[in-house]
Design an enzyme around this catalytic site. Structure first.
Site, mmCIF file in Angstrom:
data_model
loop_
_atom_site.group_PDB
_atom_site.id
_atom_site.type_symbol
_atom_site.label_atom_id
_atom_site.label_comp_id
_atom_site.label_asym_id
_atom_site.label_seq_id
_atom_site.Cartn_x
_atom_site.Cartn_y
_atom_site.Cartn_z
ATOM 1 N N ASN A 1 -3.177 9.091 13.595
ATOM 2 C CA ASN A 1 -4.121 8.866 12.454
ATOM 3 C C ASN A 1 -5.139 8.002 13.231
ATOM 4 O OD1 ASN A 1 -5.635 7.508 10.639
ATOM 5 N ND2 ASN A 1 -3.881 8.081 9.161
ATOM 6 N N ASP B 1 -8.104 7.047 11.836
ATOM 7 C CA ASP B 1 -8.767 6.315 10.847
ATOM 8 C C ASP B 1 -9.589 5.075 11.485
ATOM 9 O OD1 ASP B 1 -8.363 7.990 8.838
ATOM 10 O OD2 ASP B 1 -6.900 6.828 8.038
ATOM 11 N N HIS B 2 -8.656 4.187 12.122
ATOM 12 C CA HIS B 2 -9.102 2.762 12.362
ATOM 13 C C HIS B 2 -9.968 2.848 13.556
ATOM 14 C CE1 HIS B 2 -6.963 1.427 8.928
ATOM 15 N NE2 HIS B 2 -5.811 1.795 9.493
ATOM 16 N N HIS C 1 -7.862 10.114 6.822
ATOM 17 C CA HIS C 1 -7.915 9.860 5.630
ATOM 18 C C HIS C 1 -9.369 9.731 4.919
ATOM 19 C CE1 HIS C 1 -6.067 7.229 2.088
ATOM 20 N NE2 HIS C 1 -6.782 8.254 1.522
ATOM 21 N N ARG D 1 -11.214 8.363 2.350
ATOM 22 C CA ARG D 1 -11.140 7.656 1.171
ATOM 23 C C ARG D 1 -12.026 7.765 0.231
ATOM 24 N NH1 ARG D 1 -6.526 3.801 1.929
ATOM 25 N NH2 ARG D 1 -7.327 2.937 -0.190
ATOM 26 N N ARG E 1 -14.206 3.986 3.608
ATOM 27 C CA ARG E 1 -14.212 2.828 4.332
ATOM 28 C C ARG E 1 -14.002 3.028 5.843
ATOM 29 N NH1 ARG E 1 -8.420 0.247 2.437
ATOM 30 N NH2 ARG E 1 -9.531 0.389 0.437
ATOM 31 N N GLU F 1 -5.791 13.577 4.777
ATOM 32 C CA GLU F 1 -5.156 12.772 3.805
ATOM 33 C C GLU F 1 -6.234 12.518 2.709
ATOM 34 O OE1 GLU F 1 -3.636 9.139 5.190
ATOM 35 O OE2 GLU F 1 -2.314 9.851 6.517
ATOM 36 N N THR G 1 4.295 4.656 -6.288
ATOM 37 C CA THR G 1 5.586 3.940 -6.690
ATOM 38 C C THR G 1 5.847 2.338 -6.320
ATOM 39 O OG1 THR G 1 6.608 4.705 -4.810
ATOM 40 C CG2 THR G 1 6.636 6.352 -6.333
ATOM 41 N N THR G 2 7.026 1.875 -6.672
ATOM 42 C CA THR G 2 6.946 0.664 -6.384
ATOM 43 C C THR G 2 6.910 0.359 -4.996
ATOM 44 O OG1 THR G 2 9.309 0.982 -6.586
ATOM 45 C CG2 THR G 2 8.279 -0.245 -8.305
ATOM 46 N N GLU H 1 6.066 13.834 3.523
ATOM 47 C CA GLU H 1 5.846 12.899 4.103
ATOM 48 C C GLU H 1 6.604 11.623 3.571
ATOM 49 O OE1 GLU H 1 2.267 12.462 6.681
ATOM 50 O OE2 GLU H 1 2.798 10.245 6.670
ATOM 51 N N HIS I 1 3.942 5.800 8.215
ATOM 52 C CA HIS I 1 3.409 4.519 7.989
ATOM 53 C C HIS I 1 4.200 3.143 8.294
ATOM 54 C CE1 HIS I 1 0.666 2.129 5.220
ATOM 55 N NE2 HIS I 1 1.523 1.315 5.512
ATOM 56 N N GLY I 2 3.226 2.369 9.376
ATOM 57 C CA GLY I 2 3.903 1.245 10.076
ATOM 58 C C GLY I 2 4.825 1.403 11.115
ATOM 59 N N GLY J 1 -0.810 5.647 13.105
ATOM 60 C CA GLY J 1 -2.256 5.174 13.452
ATOM 61 C C GLY J 1 -2.365 3.815 13.819
ATOM 62 N N HIS J 2 -2.222 3.070 12.983
ATOM 63 C CA HIS J 2 -2.805 1.487 13.083
ATOM 64 C C HIS J 2 -2.328 0.931 14.274
ATOM 65 C CE1 HIS J 2 -2.870 -2.803 12.386
ATOM 66 N NE2 HIS J 2 -4.095 -2.433 11.825
HETATM 67 N N1 PXP Z 1 1.248 8.860 6.916
HETATM 68 C C1 PXP Z 1 0.206 8.649 5.907
HETATM 69 C C2 PXP Z 1 0.022 9.399 4.660
HETATM 70 C C3 PXP Z 1 -0.842 7.560 5.632
HETATM 71 O O1 PXP Z 1 -1.432 7.272 4.592
HETATM 72 C C4 PXP Z 1 -0.849 6.485 6.997
HETATM 73 C C5 PXP Z 1 -1.829 5.656 6.915
HETATM 74 O O2 PXP Z 1 -1.604 4.687 5.888
HETATM 75 C C6 PXP Z 1 -0.058 7.069 8.056
HETATM 76 C C7 PXP Z 1 1.113 7.912 7.845
HETATM 77 C C8 PXP Z 1 -0.056 6.123 9.193
HETATM 78 O O3 PXP Z 1 0.402 4.824 9.028
HETATM 79 P P1 PXP Z 1 -0.097 3.546 10.211
HETATM 80 O O4 PXP Z 1 -1.435 3.752 10.197
HETATM 81 O O5 PXP Z 1 0.615 2.461 9.490
HETATM 82 O O6 PXP Z 1 0.666 4.118 11.529
#
Ligand code: PXP
Length: 251
Positions: A15, A17-18, A51, A53, A57, A78, A108-109, A159, A202-203, A224-225
């Site tokens: 990813n 994005d950043h 993504h 958005r 951003r 995304e 969701t929560t 996912e 994610h994360g 990504g991040h």
């Molecule tokens: N998958 C999805 C659907 C996401 O929206 C994101 C970004 O939030 C990621 C994966 C990648 O997450 P991260 O940037 O925390 O690695």
């Protein structure tokens, strides 16, 4: 059969994005996420995730075509489940569209898309994307209720949101890490049984990726991040390569 048979390979989607977040901090063209996509392709990444958005951003509209033109890698777009994003996806025909929540009430929560609660809203969007030949992915919690909704909606991919797992890992809560891994593994198996391809993301970091990568049904991780952050210190090439190596070690 060898563990390293190609069919067992876990794909790595990066990813980017950043890279755009940093670019946008100064409003110019540098650093260009397209250059990041080219590096990911050169080091053997399997896909690019971006993504777009609603608030733009990070990735902007004009980036999408440039990213698609820059490499032969599949683009996983995304998107929020809105008419605006649907029109953009249909105009760009990405390899896949991953529907993600953007508003609080769509989550969701834990943070995945509330596919079960938004069933009626999502159905026509999923249908139009699929009719256009775009693979549809839903970013959901690893919960049976959400997976059932994905099955009903006819999603190609789910996912699983690994945010809770990543938090438990950071907190050193090993009981929670174990229970999070179990629910992701159980739901990945159930997804495959129902003809849906499971992904996760994610994360994820060098520290926490391996137990997730070891879940045999998972076909792809999107990261990504952490990779973009590491790239500041060791370069994007090396950052992606290390992640790839860690994933391969457990397959
Ligand atoms: N998958 C999805 C659907 C996401 O929206 C994101 C970004 O939030 C990621 C994966 C990648 O997450 P991260 O940037 O925390 O690695």
């Amino acid at each position: 059969m060898s563990n390293h048979h190609a069919s067992h390979k876990l794909r790595l989607g990066v990813n980017i994005d950043h890279v755009a977040t940093i670019r946008n901090a100064r409003g110019g063209d540098h650093p260009d996420p397209v250059r990041a996509a080219e590096i990911v392709a050169a080091v053997g990444g399997d896909g690019i995730t971006a993504h777009l958005r609603e608030d733009r951003r990070h990735i902007r509209d004009g980036d999408l075509q440039r990213i698609q033109d820059a490499t032969g890698l599949p683009l996983n777009l995304e998107m929020a489940a809105t008419d605006e994003m649907l029109a953009i996806a249909l105009a760009h025909s990405p390899h896949a569209a991953c529907i993600v929540p953007e508003k609080r009430e769509e989550r969701t929560t834990e943070g995945g898309l509330d596919a079960a609660g938004l069933d009626n809203h999502l159905a026509p969007i999923v249908t139009q994307l699929r009719d256009a030949g775009i693979r549809v992915s839903l970013f959901i919690e690893a919960e049976e209720r959400q997976l059932d909704a994905a099955i009903r909606l006819g999603a190609d991919i789910v996912e699983f949101h690994t945010g809770e797992y990543a938090h438990a890992h950071l907190d050193g809560d090993s009981a929670k890490v174990t229970s999070e891994l179990k629910r992701i593994a159980d739901m990945a198996a159930l997804a495959v049984k129902n003809g849906i391809e499971p992904h996760a993301g994610h994360g994820l970091t060098y520290e926490n990726v391996q137990p997730i990568a070891a879940i045999p049904q998972l076909a792809e991780l999107n990261i990504g991040h952490y990779l973009i952050g590491e790239a500041i210190f060791i370069g994007l090439e090396e950052a992606v390569r290390r992640m790839r190596d860690l994933m391969d070690e457990v397959r």
